[in-house]
Design a protein around this motif. Sequence first.
Motif, PDB file in Angstrom:
ATOM      1  N   ASN A  21     -13.257   6.694 -15.318  1.00 59.04           N
ATOM      2  CA  ASN A  21     -13.098   6.552 -13.879  1.00 59.04           C
ATOM      3  C   ASN A  21     -14.214   7.355 -13.221  1.00 59.04           C
ATOM      4  O   ASN A  21     -13.993   8.455 -12.716  1.00 59.04           O
ATOM      5  CB  ASN A  21     -11.708   7.048 -13.460  1.00 59.04           C
ATOM      6  CG  ASN A  21     -11.393   6.756 -12.025  1.00 59.04           C
ATOM      7  OD1 ASN A  21     -12.278   6.428 -11.238  1.00 59.04           O
ATOM      8  ND2 ASN A  21     -10.130   6.881 -11.666  1.00 59.04           N
ATOM      9  N   LEU A  22     -15.421   6.808 -13.276  1.00 61.49           N
ATOM     10  CA  LEU A  22     -16.600   7.527 -12.784  1.00 61.49           C
ATOM     11  C   LEU A  22     -16.512   7.898 -11.313  1.00 61.49           C
ATOM     12  O   LEU A  22     -17.065   8.903 -10.897  1.00 61.49           O
ATOM     13  CB  LEU A  22     -17.869   6.707 -13.028  1.00 61.49           C
ATOM     14  CG  LEU A  22     -18.366   6.666 -14.472  1.00 61.49           C
ATOM     15  CD1 LEU A  22     -19.581   5.746 -14.587  1.00 61.49           C
ATOM     16  CD2 LEU A  22     -18.698   8.047 -14.979  1.00 61.49           C
ATOM     17  N   SER A  23     -15.787   7.104 -10.528  1.00 60.75           N
ATOM     18  CA  SER A  23     -15.666   7.441  -9.112  1.00 60.75           C
ATOM     19  C   SER A  23     -14.869   8.730  -8.928  1.00 60.75           C
ATOM     20  O   SER A  23     -15.050   9.435  -7.935  1.00 60.75           O
ATOM     21  CB  SER A  23     -15.024   6.294  -8.325  1.00 60.75           C
ATOM     22  OG  SER A  23     -13.717   6.050  -8.784  1.00 60.75           O
ATOM     23  N   CYS A  25     -14.468  11.286 -11.658  1.00 60.18           N
ATOM     24  CA  CYS A  25     -15.017  12.423 -12.409  1.00 60.18           C
ATOM     25  C   CYS A  25     -16.501  12.639 -12.185  1.00 60.18           C
ATOM     26  O   CYS A  25     -17.034  13.691 -12.507  1.00 60.18           O
ATOM     27  CB  CYS A  25     -14.746  12.256 -13.901  1.00 60.18           C
ATOM     28  SG  CYS A  25     -15.775  10.983 -14.682  1.00 60.18           S
ATOM     29  N   LYS A  26     -17.181  11.620 -11.680  1.00 60.06           N
ATOM     30  CA  LYS A  26     -18.631  11.699 -11.407  1.00 60.06           C
ATOM     31  C   LYS A  26     -19.467  11.947 -12.657  1.00 60.06           C
ATOM     32  O   LYS A  26     -20.545  12.514 -12.599  1.00 60.06           O
ATOM     33  CB  LYS A  26     -18.946  12.771 -10.361  1.00 60.06           C
ATOM     34  CG  LYS A  26     -18.247  12.575  -9.037  1.00 60.06           C
ATOM     35  CD  LYS A  26     -18.821  11.425  -8.303  1.00 60.06           C
ATOM     36  CE  LYS A  26     -18.264  11.340  -6.895  1.00 60.06           C
ATOM     37  NZ  LYS A  26     -18.440  10.034  -6.307  1.00 60.06           N
ATOM     38  N   GLY A  27     -18.952  11.542 -13.839  1.00 61.08           N
ATOM     39  CA  GLY A  27     -19.704  11.710 -15.079  1.00 61.08           C
ATOM     40  C   GLY A  27     -19.744  13.135 -15.584  1.00 61.08           C
ATOM     41  O   GLY A  27     -20.705  13.549 -16.228  1.00 61.08           O
ATOM     42  N   ALA A  28     -18.670  13.880 -15.326  1.00 60.05           N
ATOM     43  CA  ALA A  28     -18.629  15.297 -15.674  1.00 60.05           C
ATOM     44  C   ALA A  28     -18.860  15.564 -17.154  1.00 60.05           C
ATOM     45  O   ALA A  28     -19.382  16.615 -17.517  1.00 60.05           O
ATOM     46  CB  ALA A  28     -17.304  15.910 -15.236  1.00 60.05           C
ATOM     47  N   CYS A  29     -18.500  14.629 -18.031  1.00 61.48           N
ATOM     48  CA  CYS A  29     -18.664  14.869 -19.474  1.00 61.48           C
ATOM     49  C   CYS A  29     -20.137  15.028 -19.855  1.00 61.48           C
ATOM     50  O   CYS A  29     -20.439  15.597 -20.897  1.00 61.48           O
ATOM     51  CB  CYS A  29     -18.008  13.767 -20.293  1.00 61.48           C
ATOM     52  SG  CYS A  29     -18.673  12.114 -20.020  1.00 61.48           S
ATOM     53  N   CYS A  30     -21.036  14.555 -19.011  1.00 62.01           N
ATOM     54  CA  CYS A  30     -22.471  14.668 -19.291  1.00 62.01           C
ATOM     55  C   CYS A  30     -23.094  15.934 -18.715  1.00 62.01           C
ATOM     56  O   CYS A  30     -24.264  16.218 -18.965  1.00 62.01           O
ATOM     57  CB  CYS A  30     -23.209  13.453 -18.740  1.00 62.01           C
ATOM     58  SG  CYS A  30     -22.702  11.901 -19.490  1.00 62.01           S
ATOM     59  N   VAL A  31     -22.313  16.679 -17.922  1.00 60.09           N
ATOM     60  CA  VAL A  31     -22.869  17.867 -17.279  1.00 60.09           C
ATOM     61  C   VAL A  31     -22.054  19.136 -17.509  1.00 60.09           C
ATOM     62  O   VAL A  31     -22.485  20.222 -17.159  1.00 60.09           O
ATOM     63  CB  VAL A  31     -23.070  17.653 -15.755  1.00 60.09           C
ATOM     64  CG1 VAL A  31     -24.059  16.532 -15.500  1.00 60.09           C
ATOM     65  CG2 VAL A  31     -21.767  17.361 -15.048  1.00 60.09           C
ATOM     66  N   CYS A 146     -11.219  14.578 -17.906  1.00 58.48           N
ATOM     67  CA  CYS A 146     -10.959  13.147 -18.077  1.00 58.48           C
ATOM     68  C   CYS A 146      -9.541  12.753 -17.665  1.00 58.48           C
ATOM     69  O   CYS A 146      -9.113  11.623 -17.926  1.00 58.48           O
ATOM     70  CB  CYS A 146     -11.220  12.730 -19.520  1.00 58.48           C
ATOM     71  SG  CYS A 146     -12.955  12.847 -19.996  1.00 58.48           S
ATOM     72  N   ASP A 147      -8.812  13.638 -17.013  1.00 61.60           N
ATOM     73  CA  ASP A 147      -7.463  13.283 -16.549  1.00 61.60           C
ATOM     74  C   ASP A 147      -7.458  12.014 -15.703  1.00 61.60           C
ATOM     75  O   ASP A 147      -6.578  11.165 -15.877  1.00 61.60           O
ATOM     76  CB  ASP A 147      -6.807  14.449 -15.799  1.00 61.60           C
ATOM     77  CG  ASP A 147      -6.390  15.588 -16.720  1.00 61.60           C
ATOM     78  OD1 ASP A 147      -6.406  15.401 -17.961  1.00 61.60           O
ATOM     79  OD2 ASP A 147      -6.052  16.672 -16.202  1.00 61.60           O
ATOM     80  N   PRO A 148      -8.432  11.817 -14.794  1.00 65.37           N
ATOM     81  CA  PRO A 148      -8.443  10.561 -14.036  1.00 65.37           C
ATOM     82  C   PRO A 148      -8.634   9.333 -14.940  1.00 65.37           C
ATOM     83  O   PRO A 148      -8.081   8.268 -14.667  1.00 65.37           O
ATOM     84  CB  PRO A 148      -9.627  10.719 -13.078  1.00 65.37           C
ATOM     85  CG  PRO A 148      -9.828  12.192 -12.943  1.00 65.37           C
ATOM     86  CD  PRO A 148      -9.453  12.757 -14.288  1.00 65.37           C
ATOM     87  N   ALA A 149      -9.382   9.477 -16.017  1.00 60.53           N
ATOM     88  CA  ALA A 149      -9.582   8.368 -16.961  1.00 60.53           C
ATOM     89  C   ALA A 149      -8.292   8.072 -17.715  1.00 60.53           C
ATOM     90  O   ALA A 149      -7.975   6.909 -17.982  1.00 60.53           O
ATOM     91  CB  ALA A 149     -10.706   8.693 -17.943  1.00 60.53           C
ATOM     92  N   LEU A 152      -6.043   6.237 -15.210  1.00 62.86           N
ATOM     93  CA  LEU A 152      -6.477   4.852 -15.020  1.00 62.86           C
ATOM     94  C   LEU A 152      -6.174   4.018 -16.263  1.00 62.86           C
ATOM     95  O   LEU A 152      -5.718   2.875 -16.155  1.00 62.86           O
ATOM     96  CB  LEU A 152      -7.975   4.793 -14.683  1.00 62.86           C
ATOM     97  CG  LEU A 152      -8.547   3.406 -14.394  1.00 62.86           C
ATOM     98  CD1 LEU A 152      -7.824   2.734 -13.226  1.00 62.86           C
ATOM     99  CD2 LEU A 152     -10.051   3.512 -14.117  1.00 62.86           C
ATOM    100  N   GLY A 153      -6.405   4.574 -17.427  1.00 59.88           N
ATOM    101  CA  GLY A 153      -6.080   3.872 -18.669  1.00 59.88           C
ATOM    102  C   GLY A 153      -4.605   3.551 -18.769  1.00 59.88           C
ATOM    103  O   GLY A 153      -4.220   2.457 -19.183  1.00 59.88           O
ATOM    104  N   GLU A 154      -3.768   4.512 -18.355  1.00 62.83           N
ATOM    105  CA  GLU A 154      -2.322   4.287 -18.372  1.00 62.83           C
ATOM    106  C   GLU A 154      -1.947   3.187 -17.372  1.00 62.83           C
ATOM    107  O   GLU A 154      -1.164   2.297 -17.682  1.00 62.83           O
ATOM    108  CB  GLU A 154      -1.587   5.579 -18.036  1.00 62.83           C
ATOM    109  CG  GLU A 154      -0.093   5.481 -18.205  1.00 62.83           C
ATOM    110  CD  GLU A 154       0.598   6.826 -18.005  1.00 62.83           C
ATOM    111  OE1 GLU A 154       1.793   6.796 -17.677  1.00 62.83           O
ATOM    112  OE2 GLU A 154      -0.046   7.878 -18.163  1.00 62.83           O
TER     113      GLU A 154
END
Length: 187
Positions: A21-23, A25-31, A146-149, A152-154
């Motif tokens: 859910n990039l909107s 987390c804004k791609g936090a896993c990459c930063v 990644c909680d928002p992901a 969204l997955g759920e």
Amino acid sequence: MFQLGKTIVSEEIIGNDFVCNLSACKGACCVKGDAGAPLEVAETQILKDIFPKVKPFLRKEGLKAIAEQGVFTTNDFGEHETPLINGEDCAYVIYDRKGTALCGIEEAYNQGAITWKKPVSCHLYPIRVKDYTEFSAVNYEKWHICDPACALGEELQVPVYKFVKQALIRKFGEDWYNELEVLASKT
């Protein structure tokens, strides 16, 4: 855990849901985090080979980090990783107009400049693979960013393994993935 070929697989990749859910987390896993993206040995040569074509897609801060550290780094355990900018952003991170972190390598791929999508560890995320002598461990890495992901997955009812289907096929092959689907259908 269950065995599938030469892998030991966490049942969490079947039992947990996930859709990036990039909107949110804004791609936090990459930063975020304390290390760059894990790289396979073969990927270090790929990065060397494609860097001239990826370079125009990168930010000046990333280019500086790569100039200082190289296209990849090696940690104290002998594992290869992408370099970081000031211990934070992956050196290959770029940002869109909304401030979302994206992969400069993947952008070069999307634009047709290269034929390699990105490191397989990034493509597989949130699955992490640890290779051992006799087998590979396939685990779900749960991280609060990644909680928002997960939500969204759920909501969409997409298990982790289905979200990363193409990456799992890339890593282990289509037959392996088909066997995983059969096992998942029985749970």
